[in-house]
Design a protein around this motif. Structure first.
Motif, PDB file in Angstrom:
ATOM      1  N   LEU A 138       6.510  -1.436  -0.815  1.00 15.25           N
ATOM      2  CA  LEU A 138       6.824  -0.323   0.078  1.00 15.25           C
ATOM      3  C   LEU A 138       6.698   1.029  -0.602  1.00 15.25           C
ATOM      4  CD1 LEU A 138       9.967  -1.747   1.930  1.00 15.25           C
ATOM      5  CD2 LEU A 138       7.607  -1.623   2.769  1.00 15.25           C
ATOM      6  N   LEU A 139       6.288   1.044  -1.866  1.00 10.33           N
ATOM      7  CA  LEU A 139       6.120   2.321  -2.540  1.00 10.33           C
ATOM      8  C   LEU A 139       5.021   3.135  -1.869  1.00 10.33           C
ATOM      9  CD1 LEU A 139       6.405   1.357  -6.329  1.00 10.33           C
ATOM     10  CD2 LEU A 139       8.131   2.443  -4.875  1.00 10.33           C
ATOM     11  N   ASN A 140       5.234   4.434  -1.829  1.00 12.39           N
ATOM     12  CA  ASN A 140       4.301   5.370  -1.208  1.00 12.39           C
ATOM     13  C   ASN A 140       4.169   5.116   0.294  1.00 12.39           C
ATOM     14  OD1 ASN A 140       2.704   7.671  -1.603  1.00 12.39           O
ATOM     15  ND2 ASN A 140       0.824   6.487  -1.676  1.00 12.39           N
ATOM     16  N   SER A 141       5.242   4.592   0.895  1.00 10.93           N
ATOM     17  CA  SER A 141       5.280   4.356   2.328  1.00 10.93           C
ATOM     18  C   SER A 141       6.573   4.932   2.880  1.00 10.93           C
ATOM     19  CB  SER A 141       5.200   2.855   2.640  1.00 10.93           C
ATOM     20  OG  SER A 141       5.450   2.615   4.012  1.00 10.93           O
ATOM     21  N   TYR A 142       6.504   5.454   4.104  1.00  9.84           N
ATOM     22  CA  TYR A 142       7.706   5.993   4.739  1.00  9.84           C
ATOM     23  C   TYR A 142       8.766   4.921   4.956  1.00  9.84           C
ATOM     24  CZ  TYR A 142       5.314  10.405   5.745  1.00  9.84           C
ATOM     25  OH  TYR A 142       4.667  11.615   5.637  1.00  9.84           O
ATOM     26  N   TRP A 143       8.343   3.671   5.023  1.00 10.39           N
ATOM     27  CA  TRP A 143       9.311   2.592   5.230  1.00 10.39           C
ATOM     28  C   TRP A 143      10.248   2.449   4.036  1.00 10.39           C
ATOM     29  CZ3 TRP A 143      10.633   0.665   9.642  1.00 10.39           C
ATOM     30  CH2 TRP A 143       9.727   0.684  10.701  1.00 10.39           C
ATOM     31  N   SER A 144       9.843   2.927   2.864  1.00  9.98           N
ATOM     32  CA  SER A 144      10.759   2.918   1.724  1.00  9.98           C
ATOM     33  C   SER A 144      11.959   3.827   1.975  1.00  9.98           C
ATOM     34  CB  SER A 144      10.021   3.363   0.455  1.00  9.98           C
ATOM     35  OG  SER A 144       9.531   4.686   0.597  1.00  9.98           O
ATOM     36  N   LEU A 145      11.762   4.876   2.768  1.00  8.33           N
ATOM     37  CA  LEU A 145      12.867   5.769   3.134  1.00  8.33           C
ATOM     38  C   LEU A 145      13.655   5.214   4.307  1.00  8.33           C
ATOM     39  CD1 LEU A 145      10.968   9.194   2.964  1.00  8.33           C
ATOM     40  CD2 LEU A 145      12.220   8.047   1.135  1.00  8.33           C
ATOM     41  N   LEU A 217      11.241   9.670  -5.519  1.00  9.81           N
ATOM     42  CA  LEU A 217      11.365   8.384  -6.198  1.00  9.81           C
ATOM     43  C   LEU A 217      10.362   7.365  -5.672  1.00  9.81           C
ATOM     44  CD1 LEU A 217      13.113   6.860  -8.323  1.00  9.81           C
ATOM     45  CD2 LEU A 217      14.545   6.096  -6.414  1.00  9.81           C
ATOM     46  N   TYR A 218      10.127   7.368  -4.369  1.00 10.08           N
ATOM     47  CA  TYR A 218       9.302   6.329  -3.754  1.00 10.08           C
ATOM     48  C   TYR A 218       7.923   6.813  -3.326  1.00 10.08           C
ATOM     49  CZ  TYR A 218      13.866   4.055  -3.397  1.00 10.08           C
ATOM     50  OH  TYR A 218      15.088   3.528  -3.669  1.00 10.08           O
ATOM     51  N   LEU A 219       7.754   8.114  -3.116  1.00 11.05           N
ATOM     52  CA  LEU A 219       6.483   8.631  -2.604  1.00 11.05           C
ATOM     53  C   LEU A 219       5.719   9.341  -3.710  1.00 11.05           C
ATOM     54  CD1 LEU A 219       7.678  10.132   0.815  1.00 11.05           C
ATOM     55  CD2 LEU A 219       6.802   7.833   0.359  1.00 11.05           C
ATOM     56  N   SER A 220       4.468   8.962  -3.906  1.00  9.66           N
ATOM     57  CA  SER A 220       3.616   9.608  -4.907  1.00  9.66           C
ATOM     58  C   SER A 220       2.458  10.366  -4.267  1.00  9.66           C
ATOM     59  CB  SER A 220       3.048   8.562  -5.883  1.00  9.66           C
ATOM     60  OG  SER A 220       2.322   7.558  -5.188  1.00  9.66           O
ATOM     61  N   ASP A 221       2.169  10.071  -3.009  1.00  9.94           N
ATOM     62  CA  ASP A 221       1.103  10.767  -2.288  1.00  9.94           C
ATOM     63  C   ASP A 221       1.606  12.145  -1.868  1.00  9.94           C
ATOM     64  OD1 ASP A 221      -1.006  11.637  -0.821  1.00  9.94           O
ATOM     65  OD2 ASP A 221      -1.065   9.920   0.554  1.00  9.94           O
ATOM     66  N   GLY A 222       0.933  13.191  -2.325  1.00  4.46           N
ATOM     67  CA  GLY A 222       1.376  14.546  -2.019  1.00  4.46           C
ATOM     68  C   GLY A 222       1.371  14.862  -0.538  1.00  4.46           C
ATOM     69  N   SER A 223       0.502  14.221   0.231  1.00  4.68           N
ATOM     70  CA  SER A 223       0.432  14.486   1.668  1.00  4.68           C
ATOM     71  C   SER A 223       1.621  13.899   2.425  1.00  4.68           C
ATOM     72  CB  SER A 223      -0.860  13.922   2.246  1.00  4.68           C
ATOM     73  OG  SER A 223      -0.918  12.510   2.076  1.00  4.68           O
ATOM     74  N   LYS A 224       2.395  13.012   1.782  1.00  4.85           N
ATOM     75  CA  LYS A 224       3.543  12.396   2.439  1.00  4.85           C
ATOM     76  C   LYS A 224       4.876  13.001   2.018  1.00  4.85           C
ATOM     77  CE  LYS A 224       1.333   7.900   3.152  1.00  4.85           C
ATOM     78  NZ  LYS A 224       1.427   6.436   2.924  1.00  4.85           N
ATOM     79  N   LEU A 225       4.854  13.886   1.043  1.00  5.27           N
ATOM     80  CA  LEU A 225       6.092  14.474   0.564  1.00  5.27           C
ATOM     81  C   LEU A 225       6.701  15.378   1.628  1.00  5.27           C
ATOM     82  CD1 LEU A 225       5.139  15.360  -3.121  1.00  5.27           C
ATOM     83  CD2 LEU A 225       6.536  13.452  -2.305  1.00  5.27           C
TER      84      LEU A 225
END
Length: 289
Positions: A138-145, A217-225
């Motif tokens: 779930l890393l780099n996914s909104y579902w992690s939040l 912590l979970y999002l690495s894609d800048g477009s999703k921050l």
């Protein structure tokens, strides 16, 4: 709810009380007013005048700069997506679980209630939670939040307590008419629970809108921050006079203040529509625990 009665108090006493209240209000509003006025000022005026409350020349350049900035607007859209989807998901999960735990006939109800209370006092920690999210891919996914913040125990307890106080006669009448448990919850319980539902929805919306640590912590894609991370990048400069971030994008003081206003406005717009439910909804679920 008992209210304090000012009748019979001396004029001197009332003068002191009102003066203190006005002073507290001014202290609370002063930073907000300063930020708003700075956002409508020009870069030259901020540099030359320093501290001021009312700008001599009003300017919308800071807001135009943010609206034309694709990174800022992408962060804004990410925050809107996270807040809207996350609030709906969390309210659905919290309401369903609270409704089930409010029924005395539910098997294992006491054990589940104890597990909910236990998580309010103890947690697994950041590292185990991160490893769990990573192993679930779930890393780099909104579902992690969404999944890590799906149910807040305090909110669950408030809604559960409200459902426990719901008249049993109404539920029995609906069951006699052939209404299922989900139908009872959707058609009868929820429409009569708008105060507590609106209050807890506001709590979740504020929580998701202010998401910062979990996002980095979970999002690495800048477009999703989300917007809070972008705002932190703008404000996180070593020198107060420095106007260029690590990415090389120029952010003047007026632009930073405009970003702060942009961040606060959505919740300020939503709050008046929920205010009529907020006062009673925050207390209705705490009558019985």
């Amino acid at each position: 709810m008992n209210t304090y009665n000012f009748r019979g108090k001396s004029p001197v006493y009332l003068t002191i009380v009102y003066a203190l209240l006005i002073l507290i209000i001014c202290v609370e509003l002063f930073p907000i007013l300063y930020i708003i006025m700075m956002s409508f000022s020009s870069k030259q005026e901020i540099v030359t005048r320093g501290f001021f409350l009312i700008p001599k020349e009003w300017s919308l350049n800071a807001y135009s700069y943010l609206i034309d900035n694709p990174n800022f607007m992408q962060a804004f859209r990410s925050s809107v997506t996270i807040t809207s989807v996350g609030t709906i998901f969390s309210m659905t999960m919290t309401t369903l679980m609270a409704y089930g735990l409010s029924k005395p006939w539910l098997k294992g109800r006491n054990i589940l209630n104890f597990m909910v209370l236990f998580t309010m006092l103890f947690s697994g920690g950041i590292i185990p939670l991160y490893l769990l999210v990573m192993n679930l891919h779930l890393l780099n996914s909104y579902w992690s939040l969404f999944l890590t913040g799906a149910i807040i125990p305090f909110n669950l307890i408030v809604i559960r307590s409200f459902f426990q106080n719901f008249p049993a006669e109404v539920e029995e009448s609906a069951r006699i008419d052939g209404c299922s448990e989900l139908g009872l919850l959707w058609r009868i319980v929820l429409p009569l629970s708008l105060p507590v539902i609106a209050t807890i929805s506001l709590f979740y919306a504020v929580e998701y809108w202010n998401t910062y640590f979990n996002a980095i912590l979970y999002l690495s894609d800048g477009s999703k921050l989300p917007l809070q991370v972008f705002l932190r990048q703008m404000l996180n400069v070593s020198d107060g006079s420095q106007e260029v971030t690590e990415s090389g994008i120029e952010f003047s003081p007026a632009v930073r203040m405009a970003a702060v206003v942009f961040t606060a406005v959505p919740l300020l717009v939503v709050y008046p529509f929920l205010q009529k439910y907020f006062n009673q909804g925050a207390l209705l679920g705490s009558v019985k625990g």
